[in-house]
Design an enzyme around this catalytic site. Sequence first.
Site, PDB file in Angstrom:
ATOM      1  CB  CYS A   1      -9.467   1.739   5.555  1.00  0.00           C
ATOM      2  SG  CYS A   1     -10.053   2.032   7.224  1.00  0.00           S
TER       3      CYS A   1
ATOM      4  CB  CYS B   1      -9.805   5.178   7.306  1.00  0.00           C
ATOM      5  SG  CYS B   1      -9.175   3.800   8.243  1.00  0.00           S
ATOM      6  CG  ASP B   2      -9.711   6.332   3.497  1.00  0.00           C
ATOM      7  OD1 ASP B   2      -9.236   7.031   4.406  1.00  0.00           O
ATOM      8  OD2 ASP B   2      -9.083   5.433   2.920  1.00  0.00           O
TER       9      ASP B   2
END
Length: 540
Positions: A361, A364-365
Amino acid sequence: MPEHESMNSISGQVEQAQVFEVFKKMPHEITLLLFTSPGKNDAFCEGARQLIRSIREVAPKVSLREYDLGHKMAHERNADFSPTLLLDPERYNIRWMGAPIGEEGRTFVEALLIMGYRETGLSLESRRILQRIDSSRDIKVFVSPTCPYCPQQAVNALKAAVGRPEIISLEIIDIQAHPEMAEKYSAHSVPQTFANDVLIAQGAQPEELFMASLEKMEQQTVYIPESDAEEVEADLVIVGGGPAGLTAGIYAARSGLKSVVIEKGALGGQVATTPIVENYPGFSQVGGKTLVDIMVSHALEYANIFPGEEVMEIKPGNPITVMTSRRRFTAKAVLLATGAKHRSLGVPGETRLSGRGVSYCSTCDGPLFKGKKVIIVGGGDSAVTEALHLHHIGVDVTLVHRRDTLRAQEYLAKSLFESKIPVILETEVKEIRGQDRVKEVIFLHHPSGESGRLAVDGVFIAIGYEPSVELARKVGVELSPEGYINRDERHRTNIPGIYSAGDVEGGYNQIVTAAGQGSEAALSIFEDLINPYWKRKKSE
Ligand code: NAP
């Protein structure tokens, strides 16, 4: 309605205007202590101040006191990081390191509602597990303002800390504000949850699984409910809250069917983590998460949505019974819109280093890898979209693809080359190496047959999706040889009353096609319920 259900609707389903009302009526005072230090994370400090100020305008019971980190109060409260926010510290042991901005704003609003009403909204099952915990738990949840999954996990932890304040403490740590702490715990993907410094969960969990992981002190992946908590009657139960399920909810309810949508993870499915969507009609460019929020608000006007709840079993019949981790639903029809889950490379090191530099992701990261070197594996639309996103947020990204041409749409491929993102073709990743975090990848260059290595900090994997058919398989729905749900042109499966829509059926896997399939299935279900095909004579 039981009290905890009413809280669920308070936090999850009310319109903005109603949220203001709910804030105004909050019966209990909440004191927030904010510790800051000029020159240290100023943007986060200001973000926290602004958010709290705007909330205080509508929530008179919320008060804020701000102290410098040098103040004796900081010493007394053990605050040594700027910004640190303590939530109702006389009553609870909950601290936020960073600012509740972006996606985390949702967590913060929910936290205030939970504390202001002193009602966790936990399911009966979760409360049971929580009560069984008999020794202290110091929880740390690593989150990021850009992670749409994070609020679900942070709220789980909040509910635990509010439900058992005498033994449970919580730190919510924003990895963008506090990368040193993320580094210390090797938390290179979010959300990641530790209890007493033991990793108990990677990713967001349904509430009951979180509580079970907290009790057992290790990640639980299956949860069997002990009893049927409550019963909900509906015409149509939709399993999955991605574009297909949400659209079906809108169409079915507009046809007059009482519809519910059940989603075990983050609403919106894959779209929620797509950085930018450029091909959904009406939006020339829109963030995936923004599009999801618009869809969810729209669907909420028609259908009840049960997020963070996992469907454990479907029993065909009349009515069909759907058992979730929290309650029992009965329905005349069930729509499986369970979507697809990301594919893994299946190479040594991938699972072990997942969350330690291996990520699926980028929204997200990605921010954790700013200024660092990563590769993204894949040659389709996802890999290229995510490579562009990583590049734009300042990550040094190289795309590695196994063939000599990209599968991605022309338009995306052109943007990739124009951005001058390095592309390594005809190269396969064979192993991901590193002790406790990713250090290098071993690859095989097909034309030369030679192996090589590349020192990297992260490996993002975007090699497509596999249909999520576990539930379909369990209930006896027929699958195609490729593993997708077999259905007729009206989205009927082989089991009367059970239908499918979206990526779980295969096809083009676009947001717009999933939405189209959702609408078709809902209309077909409506027609079948008025005149059930399984009761009709052959000649009709
Ligand atoms: P995809 O189109 O199936 O592409 C997967 C890519 O990963 C392919 O290039 C494939 O290589 C490669 N791959 C598969 N298994 C691999 C392995 N074991 N090792 C190395 N490489 C491997 O998947 P996707 O890109 O996730 O897209 C899924 C669907 O969503 C598509 O229909 C796509 O159009 C849609 N989507 C659209 C957008 C957009 O419109 N902006 C964005 C994201 C996704 P080969 O080419 O060699 O098979």
